[in-house]
Design a protein around this motif. Structure first.
Motif, PDB file in Angstrom:
ATOM      1  N   ILE A  93      47.974  53.947  66.416  1.00 54.77           N
ATOM      2  CA  ILE A  93      46.559  54.230  66.679  1.00 54.77           C
ATOM      3  C   ILE A  93      45.964  53.098  67.500  1.00 54.77           C
ATOM      4  CG2 ILE A  93      44.295  54.501  65.601  1.00 54.77           C
ATOM      5  CD1 ILE A  93      45.884  55.511  63.104  1.00 54.77           C
ATOM      6  N   ASP A  94      45.321  53.493  68.568  1.00 55.37           N
ATOM      7  CA  ASP A  94      44.660  52.485  69.388  1.00 55.37           C
ATOM      8  C   ASP A  94      43.223  52.361  68.899  1.00 55.37           C
ATOM      9  OD1 ASP A  94      43.436  50.946  71.208  1.00 55.37           O
ATOM     10  OD2 ASP A  94      44.010  52.113  72.975  1.00 55.37           O
ATOM     11  N   VAL A  95      42.971  51.308  68.104  1.00 50.26           N
ATOM     12  CA  VAL A  95      41.641  51.182  67.498  1.00 50.26           C
ATOM     13  C   VAL A  95      40.565  50.814  68.524  1.00 50.26           C
ATOM     14  CG1 VAL A  95      42.430  50.608  65.182  1.00 50.26           C
ATOM     15  CG2 VAL A  95      42.115  48.786  66.860  1.00 50.26           C
ATOM     16  N   THR A  96      40.979  50.523  69.735  1.00 54.46           N
ATOM     17  CA  THR A  96      39.966  50.183  70.744  1.00 54.46           C
ATOM     18  C   THR A  96      39.540  51.401  71.552  1.00 54.46           C
ATOM     19  OG1 THR A  96      41.580  49.706  72.471  1.00 54.46           O
ATOM     20  CG2 THR A  96      40.995  47.882  71.007  1.00 54.46           C
ATOM     21  N   MET A  97      40.212  52.561  71.264  1.00 56.79           N
ATOM     22  CA  MET A  97      39.862  53.762  72.022  1.00 56.79           C
ATOM     23  C   MET A  97      38.457  54.243  71.654  1.00 56.79           C
ATOM     24  SD  MET A  97      43.065  56.188  72.620  1.00 56.79           S
ATOM     25  CE  MET A  97      42.516  57.621  71.752  1.00 56.79           C
ATOM     26  N   PRO A  98      37.681  54.805  72.600  1.00 55.51           N
ATOM     27  CA  PRO A  98      36.341  55.293  72.248  1.00 55.51           C
ATOM     28  C   PRO A  98      36.454  56.460  71.259  1.00 55.51           C
ATOM     29  CG  PRO A  98      36.888  55.872  74.519  1.00 55.51           C
ATOM     30  CD  PRO A  98      37.990  54.987  74.028  1.00 55.51           C
ATOM     31  N   SER A  99      35.558  56.516  70.270  1.00 57.96           N
ATOM     32  CA  SER A  99      35.656  57.563  69.247  1.00 57.96           C
ATOM     33  C   SER A  99      35.053  58.862  69.762  1.00 57.96           C
ATOM     34  CB  SER A  99      34.907  57.114  67.998  1.00 57.96           C
ATOM     35  OG  SER A  99      33.548  56.953  68.316  1.00 57.96           O
ATOM     36  N   LYS A 100      35.364  59.963  69.020  1.00 55.01           N
ATOM     37  CA  LYS A 100      34.768  61.250  69.347  1.00 55.01           C
ATOM     38  C   LYS A 100      33.304  61.180  68.965  1.00 55.01           C
ATOM     39  CE  LYS A 100      37.972  65.073  68.972  1.00 55.01           C
ATOM     40  NZ  LYS A 100      38.453  66.050  67.993  1.00 55.01           N
ATOM     41  N   ARG A 101      32.390  61.587  69.863  1.00 55.10           N
ATOM     42  CA  ARG A 101      30.967  61.538  69.544  1.00 55.10           C
ATOM     43  C   ARG A 101      30.608  62.686  68.620  1.00 55.10           C
ATOM     44  NH1 ARG A 101      26.615  60.203  72.481  1.00 55.10           N
ATOM     45  NH2 ARG A 101      26.724  58.276  73.628  1.00 55.10           N
ATOM     46  N   LEU A 102      29.977  62.374  67.472  1.00 56.02           N
ATOM     47  CA  LEU A 102      29.466  63.415  66.597  1.00 56.02           C
ATOM     48  C   LEU A 102      28.103  63.835  67.125  1.00 56.02           C
ATOM     49  CD1 LEU A 102      30.168  62.384  62.921  1.00 56.02           C
ATOM     50  CD2 LEU A 102      31.119  64.293  64.196  1.00 56.02           C
TER      51      LEU A 102
END
Ligand code: DAH
Length: 339
Positions: A93-102
């Protein structure tokens, strides 16, 4: 036989070392050590050997079997470890990736306005009351002193469910329910959805909202009504707002009136918003009719009070300069988000 066993061992070693995954290894185990495997077959055929040969070949066969087993086991461990490693690599898991916007919802403008109205009246000591949207004809009309031939009772104006049940046409039946269930002093505001058999257009919807107010106590006067509503209008539309009380008729209040506020767009000079008059109508009100008090079990020689009711959709539209009621009910988040 000895040579055959040694050849089996070197072939097996070669194949095992060349295998690429756990499945291949299992196939090789079956091929050499399984019930019908090649080493097993040699061991099974021991009975055909001479007395002298048997222990010698048996020993070698067992050694070969053990050697293959150890080899299989070692390679298997290696393969398992590397398979886990590559899986971990794949699933990392790339924890620096942008998250999915809720996507968040938004409070509806009617609720924004309602909360503001609540705030004003709760500050003046009112409590919130509620009632059912499916009402009896009795609570919606009879107990509110509505004449039997009042046009609003007609099928063309009201949605009936049965002869005695309807979709409430106003929040006023909440007054009746409250007076029947509580002893004075009473001080409530009652918001809710109402229904009328209206054609949809820019200012009409068969489903709309009202908010009602009711105060019952001893020695309540028109001055209390005017003071309360004037204070309300100033809090909602701004301190410079003026109020005007015009006589009107409602069956459940006597005297009855309608309240206009000075146009908060032009300050009363007259503009497109107030249709040139300088005033905007916001609600109906009056002193509660003694017939209504008596019907609800309140002694009208001791108690009296005032009531008012306003269209919440209309207030919302005025406050936010919305010119079509339909957008309030289309549930388009792009519209709702603006408030
Ligand atoms: N129920 C009235 C209507 O739907 C509004 C109203 C007028 C409510 C006067 C009241 C009142 O409580 O006193 O038009």
């Amino acid at each position: 036989m000895k040579e055959k066993l040694q050849a089996l061992l070197s072939l097996a070693t070669e194949e095992i070392n060349a295998s690429s995954n756990l499945k291949d290894l299992e196939d090789l185990r079956v091929k050499y050590l399984g019930k019908k495997g090649e080493v097993t077959t040699v061991l099974k055929n021991m009975k055909d050997l001479s007395q002298e040969e048997r222990p010698l070949i048996g020993k070698i066969a067992n050694e070969v079997r053990e050697a293959i087993e150890v080899l299989l086991e070692n390679i298997k461990e290696e393969k398992k470890a590397s398979e886990i490693e590559s899986q971990l690599e794949k699933e990392s898991i790339d924890v620096t990736m942008p998250s999915k916007r809720l996507i968040r919802g938004h409070k509806h403008p009617i609720n924004v306005a309602l909360d503001e109205i609540f705030e004003i009246f709760l500050g003046m000591g009112f409590k919130i009351a509620e009632g059912p949207e499916i009402e009896t004809v009795y609570h919606n009309f009879d107990a509110l002193n509505a004449p039997v031939d009042h046009p609003s009772r007609g099928l063309s104006d009201t949605f009936y469910i049965t002869e005695d049940l309807l979709l409430r046409t106003q929040t006023s039946p909440i007054q009746v329910r409250t007076m029947k269930n509580q002893k004075p002093p009473i001080k409530i505001i009652a918001p809710g959805r109402c229904f009328r058999n209206d054609e949809i257009d820019a200012t009409h919807s068969p489903m709309f909202h009202q908010i009602e107010g009711l105060v019952i106590d001893k020695d309540i006067t028109m001055a209390d009504l005017k003071g309360t509503l004037d204070m309300f209008a100033k809090r909602l539309f701004g301190n410079q707002t003026k109020t005007k009380f015009r006589p009107h008729y409602f069956p459940f209040t006597e005297p009855s009136g309608e309240v206009d506020v000075s146009c908060f767009k032009c300050g009363g000079e007259g503009c497109r918003f107030c249709k040139g008059s300088g005033w905007i109508e916001i609600l109906g009100c009056g002193m509660v009719h003694p017939n209504v008090l008596e019907e609800c079990g309140i002694d009208s020689t001791i108690y009296n009070g005032f009531a008012f009711g306003m269209g919440l959709d209309r207030i919302t539209m005025l406050k936010y300069e919305i010119d079509d009621i339909r957008v309030l009910f289309e549930n388009d988040i792009r519209f709702i988000k603006q408030f």
